[in-house]
Design a protein around this motif. Structure first.
Motif, PDB file in Angstrom:
ATOM      1  N   UNK A   1       0.838  -1.204   0.000  1.00  9.91           N
ATOM      2  CA  UNK A   1       0.000   0.000   0.000  1.00  9.91           C
ATOM      3  C   UNK A   1       0.874   1.257   0.000  1.00  9.91           C
ATOM      4  N   UNK A   2       1.925   1.270   0.825  1.00  9.96           N
ATOM      5  CA  UNK A   2       2.824   2.423   0.879  1.00  9.96           C
ATOM      6  C   UNK A   2       3.539   2.624  -0.457  1.00  9.96           C
ATOM      7  N   UNK A   3       3.967   1.517  -1.068  1.00  7.71           N
ATOM      8  CA  UNK A   3       4.632   1.613  -2.367  1.00  7.71           C
ATOM      9  C   UNK A   3       3.674   2.135  -3.442  1.00  7.71           C
ATOM     10  N   UNK A   4       2.442   1.693  -3.397  1.00  6.42           N
ATOM     11  CA  UNK A   4       1.443   2.178  -4.360  1.00  6.42           C
ATOM     12  C   UNK A   4       1.162   3.666  -4.171  1.00  6.42           C
ATOM     13  N   UNK A   5       1.107   4.112  -2.932  1.00  8.13           N
ATOM     14  CA  UNK A   5       0.912   5.539  -2.649  1.00  8.13           C
ATOM     15  C   UNK A   5       2.093   6.347  -3.195  1.00  8.13           C
ATOM     16  N   UNK A   6       3.293   5.835  -2.974  1.00  2.65           N
ATOM     17  CA  UNK A   6       4.498   6.503  -3.465  1.00  2.65           C
ATOM     18  C   UNK A   6       4.482   6.542  -4.998  1.00  2.65           C
ATOM     19  N   UNK A   7       4.115   5.449  -5.610  1.00  5.99           N
ATOM     20  CA  UNK A   7       4.020   5.380  -7.063  1.00  5.99           C
ATOM     21  C   UNK A   7       2.968   6.355  -7.590  1.00  5.99           C
ATOM     22  N   UNK A   8       1.871   6.480  -6.879  1.00  7.48           N
ATOM     23  CA  UNK A   8       0.817   7.423  -7.265  1.00  7.48           C
ATOM     24  C   UNK A   8       1.332   8.863  -7.206  1.00  7.48           C
ATOM     25  N   UNK A   9       2.131   9.188  -6.180  1.00  9.70           N
ATOM     26  CA  UNK A   9       2.722  10.527  -6.091  1.00  9.70           C
ATOM     27  C   UNK A   9       3.674  10.771  -7.254  1.00  9.70           C
ATOM     28  N   UNK A  10       4.496   9.745  -7.568  1.00 14.87           N
ATOM     29  CA  UNK A  10       5.411   9.877  -8.704  1.00 14.87           C
ATOM     30  C   UNK A  10       4.633  10.082 -10.002  1.00 14.87           C
ATOM     31  N   UNK A  11       3.557   9.334 -10.151  1.00 12.86           N
ATOM     32  CA  UNK A  11       2.735   9.471 -11.350  1.00 12.86           C
ATOM     33  C   UNK A  11       2.184  10.892 -11.468  1.00 12.86           C
ATOM     34  N   UNK A  12       1.731  11.428 -10.370  1.00 10.62           N
ATOM     35  CA  UNK A  12       1.206  12.800 -10.371  1.00 10.62           C
ATOM     36  C   UNK A  12       2.300  13.795 -10.741  1.00 10.62           C
ATOM     37  N   UNK A  13       3.485  13.619 -10.176  1.00 12.73           N
ATOM     38  CA  UNK A  13       4.600  14.509 -10.493  1.00 12.73           C
ATOM     39  C   UNK A  13       4.987  14.392 -11.965  1.00 12.73           C
ATOM     40  N   UNK A  14       5.057  13.159 -12.470  1.00 10.92           N
ATOM     41  CA  UNK A  14       5.400  12.964 -13.872  1.00 10.92           C
ATOM     42  C   UNK A  14       4.349  13.584 -14.786  1.00 10.92           C
ATOM     43  N   UNK A  15       3.094  13.452 -14.399  1.00 11.46           N
ATOM     44  CA  UNK A  15       2.014  14.037 -15.200  1.00 11.46           C
ATOM     45  C   UNK A  15       2.171  15.560 -15.254  1.00 11.46           C
ATOM     46  N   UNK A  16       2.490  16.176 -14.123  1.00 16.69           N
ATOM     47  CA  UNK A  16       2.706  17.622 -14.098  1.00 16.69           C
ATOM     48  C   UNK A  16       3.910  18.003 -14.958  1.00 16.69           C
ATOM     49  N   UNK A  17       4.973  17.220 -14.863  1.00 19.74           N
ATOM     50  CA  UNK A  17       6.172  17.500 -15.668  1.00 19.74           C
ATOM     51  C   UNK A  17       5.846  17.380 -17.150  1.00 19.74           C
ATOM     52  N   UNK A  18       5.121  16.344 -17.534  1.00 19.43           N
ATOM     53  CA  UNK A  18       4.758  16.171 -18.944  1.00 19.43           C
ATOM     54  C   UNK A  18       3.838  17.296 -19.419  1.00 19.43           C
ATOM     55  N   UNK A  19       2.932  17.734 -18.571  1.00 15.73           N
ATOM     56  CA  UNK A  19       2.062  18.859 -18.935  1.00 15.73           C
ATOM     57  C   UNK A  19       2.882  20.128 -19.157  1.00 15.73           C
ATOM     58  N   UNK A  20       3.829  20.385 -18.237  1.00 13.78           N
ATOM     59  CA  UNK A  20       4.683  21.565 -18.382  1.00 13.78           C
ATOM     60  C   UNK A  20       5.561  21.454 -19.629  1.00 13.78           C
ATOM     61  N   UNK A  21       6.068  20.250 -19.885  1.00  7.31           N
ATOM     62  CA  UNK A  21       6.894  20.033 -21.075  1.00  7.31           C
ATOM     63  C   UNK A  21       6.075  20.276 -22.336  1.00  7.31           C
ATOM     64  N   UNK A  22       4.857  19.781 -22.351  1.00  7.90           N
ATOM     65  CA  UNK A  22       3.976  20.009 -23.499  1.00  7.90           C
ATOM     66  C   UNK A  22       3.710  21.488 -23.715  1.00  7.90           C
ATOM     67  N   UNK A  23       3.469  22.207 -22.634  1.00  7.89           N
ATOM     68  CA  UNK A  23       3.234  23.652 -22.736  1.00  7.89           C
ATOM     69  C   UNK A  23       4.482  24.369 -23.246  1.00  7.89           C
ATOM     70  N   UNK A  24       5.645  23.957 -22.743  1.00 10.11           N
ATOM     71  CA  UNK A  24       6.901  24.581 -23.180  1.00 10.11           C
ATOM     72  C   UNK A  24       7.155  24.311 -24.659  1.00 10.11           C
ATOM     73  N   UNK A  25       6.894  23.087 -25.104  1.00 10.70           N
ATOM     74  CA  UNK A  25       7.085  22.761 -26.516  1.00 10.70           C
ATOM     75  C   UNK A  25       6.113  23.526 -27.406  1.00 10.70           C
TER      76      UNK A  25
END
Length: 104
Positions: free
Chosen positions: A25-49
């Motif tokens: 459960x803790x690993x899944x929560x951590x993975x979910x946080x990483x997924x959220x961060x990656x999604x934000x990074x990809x959104x920012x990258x898309x906007x920058x491009x």
């Protein structure tokens, strides 16, 4: 006694399973946080491009406009240069003494 041993084994299995579920459960929560961060990074990258693409497009358009204006200015400068050369030639012809005229 057999029943107690079976209960102890089942209890140990339950505790082990509970610990493993908690760790998972803790690993899944951590993975979910990483997924959220990656999604934000990809959104920012898309906007920058997209912004970079717009800048390149705008640069190309403005560059073409600048070249057209520069071409017009060069043509105007060439025409002005030709007019000046004509005026200088005319002025030189008028300023040279005319042969055959007697000055007294």
């Amino acid at each position: 006694m057999t029943s107690s041993l079976a209960n102890a084994i089942l209890f140990l299995a339950l505790v082990t399973t509970s610990v493993m579920v908690a760790v998972m459960y803790r690993k899944l929560k951590k993975l979910d946080r990483y997924h959220t961060e990656y999604q934000q990074i990809f959104d920012k990258t898309g906007s920058a491009l997209l912004a970079a693409q717009n800048a390149v497009t705008k640069f190309g358009t403005e560059g073409k406009e600048t070249l057209v204006l520069l071409g017009q200015r060069i043509e105007e400068a060439q025409a002005a240069s030709e007019r000046l050369e004509t005026l200088i030639r005319d002025a030189n012809q008028h300023s040279q003494p005319r042969s055959g005229i007697i000055h007294s």
